[in-house]
Design an enzyme around this catalytic site. Structure first.
Site, PDB file in Angstrom:
ATOM      1  N   HIS A   1      97.638  10.951 -40.125  1.00  0.00           N
ATOM      2  CA  HIS A   1      97.397  11.030 -41.573  1.00  0.00           C
ATOM      3  C   HIS A   1      96.247  10.096 -41.918  1.00  0.00           C
ATOM      4  O   HIS A   1      96.392   8.878 -41.854  1.00  0.00           O
ATOM      5  CB  HIS A   1      98.716  10.631 -42.270  1.00  0.00           C
ATOM      6  CG  HIS A   1      98.643  10.542 -43.758  1.00  0.00           C
ATOM      7  ND1 HIS A   1      99.662   9.983 -44.517  1.00  0.00           N
ATOM      8  CD2 HIS A   1      97.708  10.950 -44.650  1.00  0.00           C
ATOM      9  CE1 HIS A   1      99.339  10.031 -45.793  1.00  0.00           C
ATOM     10  NE2 HIS A   1      98.156  10.609 -45.908  1.00  0.00           N
TER      11      HIS A   1
ATOM     12  N   ASP B   1      99.740   6.536 -39.529  1.00  0.00           N
ATOM     13  CA  ASP B   1      99.050   6.304 -40.798  1.00  0.00           C
ATOM     14  C   ASP B   1      97.777   5.495 -40.591  1.00  0.00           C
ATOM     15  O   ASP B   1      97.825   4.324 -40.219  1.00  0.00           O
ATOM     16  CB  ASP B   1      99.981   5.564 -41.760  1.00  0.00           C
ATOM     17  CG  ASP B   1     101.089   6.477 -42.264  1.00  0.00           C
ATOM     18  OD1 ASP B   1     100.757   7.520 -42.852  1.00  0.00           O
ATOM     19  OD2 ASP B   1     102.265   6.152 -42.048  1.00  0.00           O
TER      20      ASP B   1
ATOM     21  N   HIS C   1     104.350  10.231 -36.712  1.00  0.00           N
ATOM     22  CA  HIS C   1     103.400  10.171 -37.825  1.00  0.00           C
ATOM     23  C   HIS C   1     102.628   8.847 -37.756  1.00  0.00           C
ATOM     24  O   HIS C   1     103.223   7.770 -37.706  1.00  0.00           O
ATOM     25  CB  HIS C   1     104.176  10.270 -39.142  1.00  0.00           C
ATOM     26  CG  HIS C   1     103.333  10.359 -40.367  1.00  0.00           C
ATOM     27  ND1 HIS C   1     102.758  11.533 -40.809  1.00  0.00           N
ATOM     28  CD2 HIS C   1     102.963   9.414 -41.268  1.00  0.00           C
ATOM     29  CE1 HIS C   1     102.079  11.307 -41.921  1.00  0.00           C
ATOM     30  NE2 HIS C   1     102.186  10.021 -42.218  1.00  0.00           N
TER      31      HIS C   1
ATOM     32  N   MET D   1     102.262  13.883 -51.007  1.00  0.00           N
ATOM     33  CA  MET D   1     102.609  12.453 -51.059  1.00  0.00           C
ATOM     34  C   MET D   1     103.639  12.239 -52.163  1.00  0.00           C
ATOM     35  O   MET D   1     103.409  12.608 -53.319  1.00  0.00           O
ATOM     36  CB  MET D   1     101.372  11.601 -51.356  1.00  0.00           C
ATOM     37  CG  MET D   1     100.377  11.459 -50.221  1.00  0.00           C
ATOM     38  SD  MET D   1     101.046  10.908 -48.638  1.00  0.00           S
ATOM     39  CE  MET D   1     101.791   9.328 -49.049  1.00  0.00           C
TER      40      MET D   1
ATOM     41  N   MET E   1      94.044   8.256 -44.279  1.00  0.00           N
ATOM     42  CA  MET E   1      93.889   7.733 -45.649  1.00  0.00           C
ATOM     43  C   MET E   1      92.608   6.906 -45.660  1.00  0.00           C
ATOM     44  O   MET E   1      92.617   5.681 -45.748  1.00  0.00           O
ATOM     45  CB  MET E   1      95.113   6.893 -46.029  1.00  0.00           C
ATOM     46  CG  MET E   1      96.333   7.760 -46.322  1.00  0.00           C
ATOM     47  SD  MET E   1      97.877   6.828 -46.223  1.00  0.00           S
ATOM     48  CE  MET E   1      98.140   6.897 -44.466  1.00  0.00           C
TER      49      MET E   1
ATOM     50  N   SER F   1     107.302   7.556 -39.193  1.00  0.00           N
ATOM     51  CA  SER F   1     106.015   6.879 -39.366  1.00  0.00           C
ATOM     52  C   SER F   1     106.076   5.502 -38.729  1.00  0.00           C
ATOM     53  O   SER F   1     106.853   4.644 -39.150  1.00  0.00           O
ATOM     54  CB  SER F   1     105.692   6.735 -40.859  1.00  0.00           C
ATOM     55  OG  SER F   1     104.678   5.747 -41.014  1.00  0.00           O
TER      56      SER F   1
ATOM     57  N   MET G   1      94.547   3.835 -42.276  1.00  0.00           N
ATOM     58  CA  MET G   1      94.093   3.343 -43.586  1.00  0.00           C
ATOM     59  C   MET G   1      92.845   2.487 -43.415  1.00  0.00           C
ATOM     60  O   MET G   1      92.755   1.716 -42.452  1.00  0.00           O
ATOM     61  CB  MET G   1      95.194   2.506 -44.229  1.00  0.00           C
ATOM     62  CG  MET G   1      96.520   3.234 -44.342  1.00  0.00           C
ATOM     63  SD  MET G   1      97.713   2.252 -45.278  1.00  0.00           S
ATOM     64  CE  MET G   1      99.171   3.284 -45.096  1.00  0.00           C
TER      65      MET G   1
ATOM     66  N   ASP H   1     105.889  12.897 -47.614  1.00  0.00           N
ATOM     67  CA  ASP H   1     105.653  11.546 -47.085  1.00  0.00           C
ATOM     68  C   ASP H   1     105.796  10.523 -48.205  1.00  0.00           C
ATOM     69  O   ASP H   1     105.028  10.540 -49.162  1.00  0.00           O
ATOM     70  CB  ASP H   1     104.228  11.519 -46.496  1.00  0.00           C
ATOM     71  CG  ASP H   1     103.875  10.204 -45.824  1.00  0.00           C
ATOM     72  OD1 ASP H   1     104.714   9.287 -45.772  1.00  0.00           O
ATOM     73  OD2 ASP H   1     102.727  10.109 -45.345  1.00  0.00           O
TER      74      ASP H   1
HETATM   75  C1  DX5 Z   1     102.284   5.692 -47.048  1.00  0.00           C
HETATM   76  C2  DX5 Z   1     102.234   6.349 -45.696  1.00  0.00           C
HETATM   77  C3  DX5 Z   1     103.568   6.747 -45.238  1.00  0.00           C
HETATM   78  C4  DX5 Z   1     104.534   5.612 -45.063  1.00  0.00           C
HETATM   79  C5  DX5 Z   1     105.872   6.143 -45.437  1.00  0.00           C
HETATM   80  O1  DX5 Z   1     101.009   5.473 -47.493  1.00  0.00           O
HETATM   81  O2  DX5 Z   1     101.425   7.509 -45.730  1.00  0.00           O
HETATM   82  O3  DX5 Z   1     103.527   7.571 -44.082  1.00  0.00           O
HETATM   83  O4  DX5 Z   1     104.589   5.103 -43.755  1.00  0.00           O
HETATM   84  O5  DX5 Z   1     106.769   5.088 -45.452  1.00  0.00           O
HETATM   85  P1  DX5 Z   1     108.170   5.210 -46.175  1.00  0.00           P
HETATM   86  O6  DX5 Z   1     108.942   6.308 -45.521  1.00  0.00           O
HETATM   87  O7  DX5 Z   1     108.761   3.850 -45.930  1.00  0.00           O
HETATM   88  O8  DX5 Z   1     107.918   5.472 -47.636  1.00  0.00           O
HETATM   89 ZN    ZN Z   2     101.636   8.956 -43.999  1.00  0.00          ZN
END
Ligand code: DX5
Ligand code: ZN
Length: 223
Positions: free
Chosen positions: A66, A35, A33, A137, A68, A8, A37, A175
């Site tokens: 992903h 993320d 990956h 998650m 969010m 990620s 948000m 994740d």
């Molecule tokens: C969290 C994200 C993850 C995050 C994981 O909300 O969806 O993808 O980057 O990070 P680690 O591996 O550090 O928990």
């Molecule tokens: Zn993620």
């Protein structure tokens, strides 16, 4: 490949994303990956389609995006156009999950559904036959570097059993808090797509960290 490592980039230096991608690809990353948000569904803001488009130019492996965000239906087209090969959406924000899953597939993108730690597996029962992957998650989404929630192991196994029951060999992705200590546990529980942020990009040598994490995962697979 029976097991996919998905570093990620949330934990990478955003001023040097191309270098980050190249390093983990050398270390054996199978996916990148990404993320996304929106500051509403999760208490953090990250990136949108323009950054995905730039990542697409430099990545040689598929982008696993992903979402969010509270209104994924509005943006799946933009992320598909930007170059996402996989798109995952949270069950918690989608009253018409079946429609969304098929809308993603119609764009030629692999469709994943995501369960927050407090969301029960039964929430995806009616779409289990339709999805290309399920993301469990193992932290509450929003930030990297959080602690793995142990209950996630049995949840991975429960999702795996649900997929088998409906005859879908889709992979289970995990994740949150995946590192050298937790990776073998989740692989043994049935996870086959492994996201890791801090464990890779929090390290001084992300290439090596990716390689070691993948090796540990592969060892758990064959153990
Ligand atoms: C969290 C994200 C993850 C995050 C994981 O909300 O969806 O993808 O980057 O990070 P680690 O591996 O550090 O928990
Ligand atoms: Zn993620």
């Amino acid at each position: 490949m029976s097991l996919l490592l998905a570093p990620s980039i949330l934990s990478a230096d955003f001023a040097h994303l191309a270098d980050a991608v190249a390093a983990v690809e050398r270390g054996g990353a199978d996916l990148i990956h990404v993320d996304v948000m929106d500051g509403h569904f999760v208490p953090n803001l990250t990136i949108g389609p323009p950054v995905v488009k730039s990542l697409k130019r430099v990545a040689t492996v598929p982008l696993d995006v992903h979402l969010m965000i509270t209104d994924p239906d509005k943006y799946i087209g933009a992320f598909a156009d930007a170059g996402a090969s996989l798109l995952s959406v949270h069950v918690e924000v989608l009253p018409h999950l079946h429609r969304t899953v098929h809308a993603i597939k119609a764009l030629g993108v692999k469709a994943g559904v995501v369960l927050n730690p407090s969301t029960p597996v039964v929430a995806i029962g009616e779409v289990a036959a339709d999805v290309d992957f399920v993301l469990v998650m193992s932290v509450n989404p929003g930030f990297s570097g959080q602690t793995f929630i142990p209950r996630s192991e049995s949840k991975v196994a429960e999702v795996r059993a649900l997929l088998e029951a409906v005859g879908n060999n889709a992979a289970v992705e995990i994740d949150g808090g995946i590192d050298m200590l937790t990776v073998s546990r989740v692989v043994k529980a049935g996870a086959r797509m492994l996201v890791a942020g801090n464990a890779i990009f929090g390290s001084a040598d992300p290439e090596r960290a990716a390689r070691e994490l993948k090796a540990a995962a592969m060892a758990a697979l064959t153990a």
